[in-house]
Design an enzyme around this catalytic site. Structure first.
Site, mmCIF file in Angstrom:
data_model
loop_
_atom_site.group_PDB
_atom_site.id
_atom_site.type_symbol
_atom_site.label_atom_id
_atom_site.label_comp_id
_atom_site.label_asym_id
_atom_site.label_seq_id
_atom_site.Cartn_x
_atom_site.Cartn_y
_atom_site.Cartn_z
ATOM 1 N N GLU A 285 -54.029 70.119 -40.800
ATOM 2 C CA GLU A 285 -54.286 69.652 -39.443
ATOM 3 C C GLU A 285 -55.315 70.599 -38.819
ATOM 4 O O GLU A 285 -55.131 71.817 -38.872
ATOM 5 C CB GLU A 285 -52.999 69.677 -38.613
ATOM 6 C CG GLU A 285 -51.931 68.709 -39.056
ATOM 7 C CD GLU A 285 -50.697 68.817 -38.161
ATOM 8 O OE1 GLU A 285 -50.814 68.512 -36.963
ATOM 9 O OE2 GLU A 285 -49.639 69.218 -38.669
ATOM 10 N N ARG A 505 -42.016 76.714 -49.490
ATOM 11 C CA ARG A 505 -42.974 77.269 -48.533
ATOM 12 C C ARG A 505 -43.156 78.757 -48.833
ATOM 13 O O ARG A 505 -42.219 79.428 -49.278
ATOM 14 C CB ARG A 505 -42.397 77.070 -47.133
ATOM 15 C CG ARG A 505 -43.319 77.389 -45.984
ATOM 16 C CD ARG A 505 -42.536 77.264 -44.687
ATOM 17 N NE ARG A 505 -43.358 77.609 -43.545
ATOM 18 C CZ ARG A 505 -43.968 76.733 -42.773
ATOM 19 N NH1 ARG A 505 -43.832 75.444 -43.015
ATOM 20 N NH2 ARG A 505 -44.713 77.123 -41.753
ATOM 21 N N LYS A 515 -47.442 78.259 -37.326
ATOM 22 C CA LYS A 515 -48.609 78.181 -36.440
ATOM 23 C C LYS A 515 -48.217 78.472 -34.993
ATOM 24 O O LYS A 515 -48.986 79.080 -34.241
ATOM 25 C CB LYS A 515 -49.237 76.789 -36.539
ATOM 26 C CG LYS A 515 -50.140 76.610 -37.752
ATOM 27 C CD LYS A 515 -50.872 75.291 -37.664
ATOM 28 C CE LYS A 515 -51.780 75.101 -38.877
ATOM 29 N NZ LYS A 515 -52.479 73.800 -38.828
#
Length: 802
Positions: A285, A505, A515
């Site tokens: 993104e 992850r 983030k």
């Protein structure tokens, strides 16, 4: 409601009823997924009240190995077992192979029966003949080794000739034939074999020793070798041409089960479009800077495509027009290139807005989407209660009209959404009628002002994967619960389905990776921007002096697994250190200078000593280092009192100046107010190299005045430690309170040799005895800043938290 123990006991009883041993039955219940499958198989076969052990073993095999892409045909196969048309694992293996190719297509029963040997009768005479041929072939070995020969070799030879023969009959005939040849077993045959003696290998010839020594010397000269890595870390993933296996099963609250797979025709069309290549995508993104977790994702996505000569998209997942910024888009492209990856194509989810809109209309027409007027809070409340939207069953024509009004901007923002009609009572919240479109009267950075309705991530991601013919959609484990909604949407729209696989992850100790938290650190001024070297953003790591090669080697080493854990920072530092040790030229610098006057050297003395950029390596270049009467050493390399195992300088003690001469401390000067040592007086051994005297053990880094009376060039050093005191600050409620106040130490007045003064931003060096350093972009001519990338030696992993 039954307890967990009662349910487990019922399963064990059911499994033992088909003839399974108690230990096997108990082990089966420990794997929840397999236990459920075996339970379903037993009920489908009509064996809930029990069956003979032979049939039970076959049912167990079906539960273990039945092709997942052909589950709709499982009841038919179970019928063959219960009617005793299939009696062996060999027959089941033949059936599985056939059904795997057929998938969800119609089964040709004649072809199935031929593939699984149904109706084939193997006579006892055929078995005897095949056994006799095999025994004859092994006759010499049998006579020599008797019953110590591995009979499975002979058994395998017979079953290869008679694929559908009864295994027990073959074994019985083989045992009889071997006994007829060798006679009954003797005591010697029954005795355990003698252990093999280890034979010591002869000492290698002198030439071999010399060759090995030369190889070792060459390896040492070339620097430390990288740890051995697997040739193909992606080998466990299916290849594109077998991508018609089931990708998931979606369980509905009403008992329905959706087995989702590509049809053979759908897969064939995909393979034709893409030439059978592996096609992956890296879909960030554009709403922030990439961190080391994205480096792992790049290694997975770009790396797999490179491994198999495939292609990888860089796709910006830009469905939220309010979050995307051109700054982030430019950063992502630049950092992907720096990491060594080259996208096949750069695309945007917004490139597909028209197709996504048309698919939404198709979804409404098929009764799988509806326009809803619930607010966000109302949706969350109804989700918790598992209650449907009041507008869930409105007519298709009305939904089409309202969705068109939404597209034309006739509905106010927040007053309507398009939701997918999934399963509002499902235990998986990601099947709870997710939002497909919402209204936002905001122009899109890439698509402009054409749209005022924007698709959601859950709607867009899977559809664009399909439209781009992605073969492997690889993502982190937090998306695992979305797999059901991902495949549900592709199934109801009858689109091609990629393989979805989730991996763990990446989390690293003493850091945060989300983030949201990184944004808090940057916006709140806790760090100095997105490229602060204390952050594990890729921009920060690069500024610190870390290479992309080291990061990729680290990503390869940790692997692509589903194990959730925190990787210790020292593991990353190991690969940084190995890379920099091999590539960074050596240089002399002093971080905390202490003035040293060589009293037996003339005031105007000047000479140049020869230093090495890569000491100990054959390819090392030399550079000149000036030596005058005044030099500087590390203040930490002097003590007033000498101690055992201390190799620095002390009164009356000698040390070696690296590449130069031994010096001996004769006196020192102290600040009368603080007692701090401010200057040393030493003598040097000018005849050292001709005298044959043994050099001192201690060797110090140093920097001299480049000419008598001229001070050496100065620089600022920035020494970095972990940003947080605790290993897992992300799990803490008050995580900002865990910030390490000593994460950055700035040292001014550091000194360096003249050749370092010309270093440019990004240049990397090993300051001998001090660590690896890189020139910071904030440097200007005459005012260099060096960031310490990593220390020379690996520190012991400890938490700073008391």
């Amino acid at each position: 409601m039954a307890t967990k123990e009662e349910i487990e006991a019922a399963c064990i009883s059911l499994f033992m009823g088909i003839g399974l041993e108690e230990t096997v039955a108990k082990n089966a219940t420990r794997n929840t997924k397999f236990s459920k499958t075996l339970e379903d198989v037993i009920h489908e076969a009509g064996a809930a009240s029990g069956c003979p052990k032979a049939k039970g073993n076959l049912l167990y095999t079906v539960a273990s190995k039945f092709p997942a892409n052909a589950l709709c045909h499982r009841p038919m196969l179970l019928g063959y077992i219960m009617c005793e048309h299939m009696k062996s694992n060999a027959q089941l293996d033949g059936a599985f192979e056939y059904l795997r190719k057929v998938g969800t297509s119609e089964v040709d029963k004649k072809a199935l029966e031929e593939a699984s040997g149904v109706g084939v009768v193997v006579t006892s005479e055929q078995i005897k003949t095949a056994v006799a041929e095999e025994v004859e072939a092994y006759k010499d070995k049998l006579l020599a080794e008797r019953y110590r020969v591995n009979m499975n070799m002979l058994l395998g030879g017979v079953t290869r000739k008679l694929k559908w023969a009864d295994g027990a009959a073959v074994r019985s005939a083989l045992e009889a034939a071997v006994e007829a040849l060798l006679g009954p077993k003797t005591e010697a045959d029954l005795a355990p074999p003698e252990p093999k003696k280890k034979v010591k290998s002869a000492a290698p010839p002198a030439a071999v020793k010399e060759e090995k020594a030369a190889e070792s010397a060459q390896a040492a000269a070339e620097g430390p070798a990288a740890p051995a890595q697997p040739d193909d870390p992606y080998s466990f993933l299916p290849k594109p041409d077998v991508n018609n296996g089931v990708h998931t099963t979606v369980n509905f609250s009403d008992g329905r089960i959706m087995h989702i797979a590509n049809t053979p025709e759908g897969l064939a069309a995909h393979l034709a479009r893409m030439g059978g290549k592996v096609v992956t995508r890296f879909p960030p993104e554009p709403n922030g800077y990439l961190h080391i977790g994205h480096a792992k994702a790049m290694f997975v996505d770009f790396g797999m495509a490179r491994q198999y000569d495939g292609v990888c998209y860089l796709r910006y997942d830009d469905t939220n027009p309010e979050a995307e910024k051109l700054e982030y888009i430019q950063h992502i492209e630049e950092i992907v290139s720096w990491m060594g990856w080259e996208p096949w194509k750069i695309t945007y989810s917004s490139d597909y807005f028209q197709q996504l809109y048309e698919l939404a209309v198709q979804l409404i027409k098929s009764g799988h989407a509806y326009v809803c007027h619930q607010t966000k809070e109302e949706i969350e409340a109804s989700r918790d209660k598992r209650e449907p939207s009041p507008w869930r069953d409105r007519p298709i024509e009305e939904n089409l009209r309202l969705f068109e009004d939404m597209r034309r901007g006739l509905v106010n923002e927040g007053k309507a959404t398009l939701r997918m009609k999934m399963d509002h009572k499902n235990e998986n919240f990601n099947m709870f009628d997710l939002i497909a479109y919402r209204i936002k009267f905001v122009p899109h950075p890439h698509a402009g002002d054409k749209w005022c309705i924007y698709p959601s991530y859950d709607y867009t991601h899977c559809l664009v994967d399909s439209l781009e013919d992605i073969t492997h959609s690889l993502c982190t484990l937090e998306f695992e619960t979305r797999r059901a909604s991902y495949y549900w949407l592709l199934e109801v729209l009858d689109l091609y389905k990629p393989v979805v696989w989730e991996y763990s992850r990446l989390n690293i100790t003493n850091n945060v990776m989300s983030k949201r938290k990184l944004n808090k650190l940057v916006i709140g001024g806790y760090v100095n921007g997105w490229d602060d070297p204390r952050l594990l953003t890729l921009a920060g790591l690069r500024r610190r002096g870390v290479t992309s090669t080291a990061i990729n080697a680290f990503c390869r080493d940790i692997g692509i697994t589903r194990n959730e854990n925190i990787i210790h920072m020292h593991r990353l530092e190991h690969f940084i250190r190995a890379e920099l040790d091999a590539t960074s030229p050596r240089a002399l610098a002093v971080l905390r200078p202490l003035k040293v006057v060589i009293t037996n050297m003339p005031a105007d003395h000047f000479e140049e000593v020869e230093a090495k950029t890569f000491p100990g390596r054959d390819n090392s270049e030399s550079y000149k280092v000036p030596l005058t009467r005044v030099v500087y050493i590390e203040a930490t390399d002097f003590r007033l009192k000498d101690e055992k195992d201390y190799y620095g300088l002390a009164p009356g003690k000698s040390v070696m100046l690296r590449y130069a001469y031994p010096i001996t401390c004769t006196s020192y000067t102290q600040d009368p107010a603080t007692g701090e040592v401010t200057e040393l007086a030493v003598t040097y051994d000018a005849e050292h190299y001709t005298s044959g005297r043994k050099p001192p053990k201690g060797v110090l880094n140093w920097v001299s005045q480049p000419a008598p009376g001229q001070e050496p060039p100065k620089f600022e050093a920035r020494l970095y430690e972990t940003l947080f005191k605790s290993e897992d600050p992300g799990s803490m409620e008050n995580w900002l309170e865990d910030l390490n106040p000593d994460s950055l130490v700035k040292l001014g007045g550091c000194v360096m040799t003249p050749q370092l003064a010309n270093a440019k931003a990004g240049h990397r060096f090993q300051f001998e005895r001090l660590g690896f350093f890189a020139v910071d972009p904030e440097s200007t001519p005459g005012a260099l800043v060096f960031n310490r990338t990593v220390t020379l030696k690996e520190s012991k992993p400890v938490s700073l938290k008391k």
